[in-house]
Design a protein around this motif. Structure first.
Motif, PDB file in Angstrom:
ATOM      1  N   LYS A  51      32.935  12.302   6.501  1.00  0.00           N
ATOM      2  CA  LYS A  51      32.318  13.490   5.920  1.00  0.00           C
ATOM      3  C   LYS A  51      33.321  14.639   5.933  1.00  0.00           C
ATOM      4  O   LYS A  51      33.970  14.897   6.944  1.00  0.00           O
ATOM      5  N   SER A  52      33.425  15.332   4.826  1.00  0.00           N
ATOM      6  CA  SER A  52      34.350  16.463   4.721  1.00  0.00           C
ATOM      7  C   SER A  52      34.099  17.503   5.801  1.00  0.00           C
ATOM      8  O   SER A  52      35.028  18.089   6.343  1.00  0.00           O
ATOM      9  N   GLU A  53      32.831  17.700   6.134  1.00  0.00           N
ATOM     10  CA  GLU A  53      32.484  18.730   7.115  1.00  0.00           C
ATOM     11  C   GLU A  53      33.000  18.413   8.520  1.00  0.00           C
ATOM     12  O   GLU A  53      33.048  19.278   9.378  1.00  0.00           O
ATOM     13  N   HIS A  54      33.384  17.156   8.750  1.00  0.00           N
ATOM     14  CA  HIS A  54      33.914  16.757  10.057  1.00  0.00           C
ATOM     15  C   HIS A  54      35.437  16.666  10.058  1.00  0.00           C
ATOM     16  O   HIS A  54      36.033  16.371  11.086  1.00  0.00           O
ATOM     17  N   MET A  55      36.046  16.902   8.913  1.00  0.00           N
ATOM     18  CA  MET A  55      37.493  16.756   8.785  1.00  0.00           C
ATOM     19  C   MET A  55      38.168  18.059   9.196  1.00  0.00           C
ATOM     20  O   MET A  55      38.239  19.018   8.426  1.00  0.00           O
ATOM     21  N   VAL A  56      38.659  18.079  10.412  1.00  0.00           N
ATOM     22  CA  VAL A  56      39.212  19.299  11.006  1.00  0.00           C
ATOM     23  C   VAL A  56      40.336  19.874  10.149  1.00  0.00           C
ATOM     24  O   VAL A  56      40.395  21.081   9.926  1.00  0.00           O
ATOM     25  N   SER A  57      41.216  19.031   9.641  1.00  0.00           N
ATOM     26  CA  SER A  57      42.331  19.556   8.842  1.00  0.00           C
ATOM     27  C   SER A  57      41.831  20.257   7.583  1.00  0.00           C
ATOM     28  O   SER A  57      42.376  21.279   7.179  1.00  0.00           O
TER      29      SER A  57
END
Length: 164
Positions: free
Chosen positions: A151-157
């Motif tokens: 999920k994009s929302e979990h992608m820290v970078s």
């Protein structure tokens, strides 16, 4: 000049031979698994500082120089010709033959994921079969690692980029 991995491993195996001890005996004396002891002596694993005194007690011929070499992160690799060695070939054959079924059972028991080969314990044991003949028991004890939904929302970078 830095000594080659094979040269260090050869020296380490010489220390083991001189000791007259089996991998199992060294494992008992150090609290490690027999396979991990072999990995250390073949420079496939890194000796940790708190284990070094135990290994040196088990193998008194180990020099401080060799211990220091063993504490460096190793180049974990294998000789591609190793597959020609019959035991290694049969292990590979067994994993290839049973691999799909093992994968299915892992997925059924745990979900979509894999067994870690980093957070991993391995041992080789000898038992008597019901027919009285010797049998080899290989234990692969690896941490289960689930695949994650990306999920994009979990992608820290990506979150950091949005904050700039």
């Amino acid at each position: 000049m830095e000594e080659s991995k094979s040269s260090v491993a050869s020296r380490l195996m010489s220390v083991k031979r001189t000791s007259g001890k089996s991998y199992g005996r060294i494992a008992e004396e150090t609290g490690l698994t027999n396979v991990y002891v072999a990995q250390l002596l073949r420079r496939q694993a890194q000796l940790k500082a708190d284990t070094a005194p135990k290994l040196q007690a088990a193998l008194p011929e180990l020099t401080d120089e060799l211990l220091q070499e063993m504490m460096k992160p190793p180049l974990r690799s294998y000789d591609p010709h190793l597959i020609q060695e019959p035991t290694v070939y049969r292990l590979n054959e067994a994993v290839m033959h049973f691999g799909e079924s093992i994968k299915e059972i892992i997925n059924e028991e745990f979900g979509d994921g894999i067994m870690s080969a980093i957070d991993f314990y391995c041992s080789v044991d000898k038992v008597k079969g019901v027919d009285g003949k010797d049998r080899v028991v290989l234990t692969f004890d690896g941490k289960y690692l689930p695949h994650t939904e990306q999920k994009s929302e979990h992608m820290v970078s990506r979150l950091r980029l949005q904050g700039d």
